[in-house]
Enzyme design. Sequence first.
Site, mmCIF file in Angstrom:
data_model
loop_
_atom_site.group_PDB
_atom_site.id
_atom_site.type_symbol
_atom_site.label_atom_id
_atom_site.label_comp_id
_atom_site.label_asym_id
_atom_site.label_seq_id
_atom_site.Cartn_x
_atom_site.Cartn_y
_atom_site.Cartn_z
ATOM 1 N N GLU A 133 -26.290 64.328 7.366
ATOM 2 C CA GLU A 133 -25.847 65.715 7.228
ATOM 3 C C GLU A 133 -26.978 66.574 6.646
ATOM 4 O O GLU A 133 -27.187 67.714 7.059
ATOM 5 C CB GLU A 133 -24.615 65.743 6.302
ATOM 6 C CG GLU A 133 -24.250 67.103 5.760
ATOM 7 C CD GLU A 133 -23.036 67.683 6.469
ATOM 8 O OE1 GLU A 133 -21.933 67.362 6.048
ATOM 9 O OE2 GLU A 133 -23.210 68.461 7.419
ATOM 10 N N THR A 185 -24.098 79.563 8.482
ATOM 11 C CA THR A 185 -23.775 78.975 7.180
ATOM 12 C C THR A 185 -24.564 79.649 6.061
ATOM 13 O O THR A 185 -24.041 79.893 4.975
ATOM 14 C CB THR A 185 -24.092 77.464 7.197
ATOM 15 O OG1 THR A 185 -23.356 76.875 8.266
ATOM 16 C CG2 THR A 185 -23.675 76.803 5.896
#
Lengths: 311, 311
Positions: A133, A185
Amino acid sequence: MSKRSIRVFSPATVANVVCGFDILGFAVNEPGDELYMELCDEPGVVIASIEGDEGKLPLDPDKNTVSACVKSILRHLGKEDLGVKLKLTKKMPLGSGLGSSSASAVAGIFAINELLGRPLTKHELLPFAMEGEALACGHGHADNVAPALFGGFTLIKSYEPLEVIQLPVPDLYCALLYPHVDVPTRDARQIIRSKVALKDAVVQWGNIAGLVSALYQHDYDLLGRSMKDVIVEPVRSILIPEFDSMKQQALANGALGFGISGSGPTVFSLYRNKEDAEKVLNQLKAFLKEKGIESNIYLSKVNSEGPVVLE
Amino acid sequence: MSKRSIRVFSPATVANVVCGFDILGFAVNEPGDELYMELCDEPGVVIASIEGDEGKLPLDPDKNTVSACVKSILRHLGKEDLGVKLKLTKKMPLGSGLGSSSASAVAGIFAINELLGRPLTKHELLPFAMEGEALACGHGHADNVAPALFGGFTLIKSYEPLEVIQLPVPDLYCALLYPHVDVPTRDARQIIRSKVALKDAVVQWGNIAGLVSALYQHDYDLLGRSMKDVIVEPVRSILIPEFDSMKQQALANGALGFGISGSGPTVFSLYRNKEDAEKVLNQLKAFLKEKGIESNIYLSKVNSEGPVVLE
């Protein structure tokens, strides 16, 4: 090793669940990623194909989340000489707030662990998924990875040291709506203030404590009353068109709670029954379309087991 | 009405339980208040005597917490013509952070409700106890009143509307130490900053969620790991002499967690077994005495039922 190949499903996830900013997430049964993995004679991890990403994801095994995760597990187990071929089918939109990179990371570590006869437990696998991630997002947050791996609702009690708690899984339906608007994001992070009023923080921790309590008691009315976010949602929702109106429509039609999934723009809501969820989803999709905004909708139960082996 | 008189015990309470500032409290079996209540022919509520308060509490029935609570319940029930005589025995220090006024308020409402054949449920009694607390403290906070009334650990999920959740009661011992130093509630409130860093708030709500989870799972190691306060304790502990050293000594000798009770100066700690609790309490008392500070110590199980009728 009995199997030479495997096909797995790994679920999308809702992170930052209302009052649980940065600490609470859950997995859904739809959408999710599918990964085919095959052991082969030629050493090295190779990505044979990626479908459904519109060509956005890298095929370089060192830069792709799935392959990077697989490689780091092989390194950890001293099996770098193993040959692994991957075919990833993205069945969810990227950058939509549904934990796309976490789903892929979890698919990779789960599949290789299964093929190798489960040398590692899920708790041991978690850091490898976080590493993957980090490759995709620049930071290894556990709040999508943990629910994708464990299923159900997961609480990140603390990051230092990392401690994940599996909460009881509610028997509820989750409606997801991804409006086709761009909320990077980074922007979603930057809009949040670094200081908050203590009195708001008190309201927030009363709600998160109520929400955790509701899950243990299977008290879905309490769950609904606890799904309130006085800190992050008021600012982040500005980035999502028609957020307040959609929320109002959902809550008026059977939703227990409504919120932003991850850092958006996807929004989620929870329901006792499928009919309500379906009705609201269709209504919201039509409502957005009238405003000129296309959207994807997904409806499924809250996922209870994380990734699974397909047939 | 079968009984004409009653004697009740009402427990002291620990509010602001570490990461649960303003929302989490629990009751203990010691110390507490004792209240004798008698119905009599002459109308009106009269305080016949108060012991153990060093003359600090008002005998005027409109200004005293116990009698004011009793009067407001009688008013609510349309029984203002009833005659009630009270004798209060304070068995705990005032202004020590142990919820002294809440214990008295709860003693009063519980006793009159028992004598009248329980016309009201505990949830219905709560607002009357908060009213009494408001008279003593200037604000009607539920975080001492609720655990005193319900026993065990109580969560104030929200104040508007007021919602109290009874959490599972841990089978643990609570050690209390009240050092004879003055920390007025007002000072303790004013020292807290009105803004907090979001990253600290995230740590705090991870811990409160972990603590609630620990209570449901009866996982006392997790309870200990969750008993951390990064927001209020760092500033309030400055007002309590030797706080850090006491905390260190307790945690090194079997305490699961250690914190400030209410707004102090009393400190509390929780233990699996009585011997550890006893040892730490005696050690801390001797340690403070060496520094020239006298203290009261109390050791009991976490209370599970709130006020009780005596003999």
